[in-house]
Design a protein around this motif. Structure first.
Motif, PDB file in Angstrom:
ATOM      1  N   ALA A 184       0.832  -1.157  -0.042  1.00 30.44           N
ATOM      2  CA  ALA A 184      -0.016   0.000  -0.057  1.00 30.44           C
ATOM      3  C   ALA A 184       0.920   1.023   0.003  1.00 30.44           C
ATOM      4  CB  ALA A 184      -0.977   0.116   1.306  1.00 30.44           C
ATOM      5  N   LEU A 220      -5.695   7.107   1.788  1.00 32.26           N
ATOM      6  CA  LEU A 220      -5.075   5.796   2.202  1.00 32.26           C
ATOM      7  C   LEU A 220      -5.925   5.510   3.513  1.00 32.26           C
ATOM      8  CD1 LEU A 220      -2.636   3.925   2.260  1.00 32.26           C
ATOM      9  CD2 LEU A 220      -1.233   5.324   3.872  1.00 32.26           C
ATOM     10  N   LEU A 233      -5.875   2.332   5.770  1.00 31.18           N
ATOM     11  CA  LEU A 233      -5.158   1.113   6.243  1.00 31.18           C
ATOM     12  C   LEU A 233      -5.568   0.426   7.528  1.00 31.18           C
ATOM     13  CD1 LEU A 233      -1.399   1.389   4.887  1.00 31.18           C
ATOM     14  CD2 LEU A 233      -3.476   0.062   3.915  1.00 31.18           C
ATOM     15  N   ILE A 260      -6.568   4.107  -1.789  1.00 26.72           N
ATOM     16  CA  ILE A 260      -5.878   2.642  -1.397  1.00 26.72           C
ATOM     17  C   ILE A 260      -6.357   2.060  -0.038  1.00 26.72           C
ATOM     18  CG2 ILE A 260      -3.583   1.361  -0.929  1.00 26.72           C
ATOM     19  CD1 ILE A 260      -3.879   2.332  -3.733  1.00 26.72           C
ATOM     20  N   ASP A 272      -7.847  -1.346   2.746  1.00 26.95           N
ATOM     21  CA  ASP A 272      -7.888  -2.822   2.970  1.00 26.95           C
ATOM     22  C   ASP A 272      -9.060  -3.000   3.921  1.00 26.95           C
ATOM     23  OD1 ASP A 272      -6.970  -1.593   5.433  1.00 26.95           O
ATOM     24  OD2 ASP A 272      -5.993  -3.603   5.789  1.00 26.95           O
ATOM     25  N   LEU A 319      -6.041  -6.115  -0.156  1.00 26.33           N
ATOM     26  CA  LEU A 319      -5.877  -4.693  -0.360  1.00 26.33           C
ATOM     27  C   LEU A 319      -6.365  -4.438  -1.756  1.00 26.33           C
ATOM     28  CD1 LEU A 319      -3.936  -2.270   0.468  1.00 26.33           C
ATOM     29  CD2 LEU A 319      -2.244  -2.993  -1.090  1.00 26.33           C
ATOM     30  N   ARG A 323      -7.360  -1.217  -4.766  1.00 29.66           N
ATOM     31  CA  ARG A 323      -7.209   0.253  -5.235  1.00 29.66           C
ATOM     32  C   ARG A 323      -8.453   0.563  -6.122  1.00 29.66           C
ATOM     33  NH1 ARG A 323      -1.933   1.568  -8.539  1.00 29.66           N
ATOM     34  NH2 ARG A 323      -2.716  -0.369  -9.926  1.00 29.66           N
TER      35      ARG A 323
END
Length: 244
Positions: A60, A127, A129, A160, A162, A235, A237
């Motif tokens: 990532a 992002l 995560l 990006i 998850d 993950l 995109r």
């Protein structure tokens, strides 16, 4: 999406991370779920450096480009890595304790806010995560979050993120089961505890890829699976322009 935490006595995660930063490295946080068996969250895990990150996180971070918004930045480990490698990054978190931790660790741009307070489309990468898509709370929340996120990334920008596919926990997962009593099986509710500090109950979402793909397309986003790990974390995109 989770509400902004205004009081420190409702911020067990922030309190745990501050204790760790101040030298009590054995600290951990209890996490309770209405549907899942959870383990504790340790300070050591929250403050891991790049070498301690797993394959998903490293992938990532390698994909981040342009100006980055780190949503739910936690201890700031991802933001700090990006900043150290010359990438402009804004870190945001709803936890006041997390924001103090991130600032003390040296991340230059930090704000105690949530995603919806950001309206200008200036980010090339968003992002999310540490099961970051879960911040939305519910499937309906996922639609709202992704549709808003699509408006604050630039032309050709990317998200990006998850999540974890929980289908392996069940013997059979079909369309009927996924929405038993109109509730998606990946929706749960958490309570966090650190000593006497207890959070308000808050919703969390684990979404399977097929469902994520459907929601993303409804928001005008292409969705590409980049990595799938043995523990069923994956993950993705998401892009405004294409699947790639």
């Amino acid at each position: 999406m989770q509400k902004l935490i205004s009081a420190t006595n409702n911020d067990p995660l922030g309190a745990m991370m501050l204790a760790y930063l101040d030298g009590t490295t054995s600290v951990s946080l209890e996490v309770e779920s209405t549907t899942l068996e959870m383990s504790t969250m340790t300070g050591k895990v929250m403050f891991r450096d790049y070498e301690e990150m797993d394959e998903l996180e490293k992938k990532a971070l390698s994909l981040c480009k342009g100006k980055v918004l780190d949503v739910g930045a936690g201890s700031g480990s991802h933001s700090l890595f990006l900043q150290q490698h010359g990438i402009a990054v804004d870190a945001i978190d709803i936890s006041p304790g997390a924001v103090e931790v991130i600032q003390r660790r040296g991340v230059k741009s930090v704000a105690h806010t949530d995603l919806y307070s950001i309206e200008k489309g200036e980010y090339q990468t968003l992002l999310f995560l540490m099961n970051g898509l879960g911040l939305c709370g519910t499937l309906e929340g996922l639609r709202t979050m992704l549709c808003h996120a699509a408006t604050i990334i630039t032309e050709g920008g990317q998200i990006i993120a998850d999540s974890t596919d929980l289908s392996s926990l069940y013997a059979e997962v079909d369309e009927e089961f996924r929405f038993e009593d109109d509730v998606y099986y990946g929706e749960t509710e958490f309570v966090m505890r650190f000593g006497s500090i207890v959070s308000e109950p808050f919703p969390w979402l684990y979404v399977d890829f097929a469902t994520l793909l459907e929601v993303a397309e409804g928001c005008g986003l292409g969705c590409e699976k980049l990595l799938f790990l043995d523990d069923n974390r994956y993950l993705v995109r998401l892009s405004r322009n294409s699947r790639a």
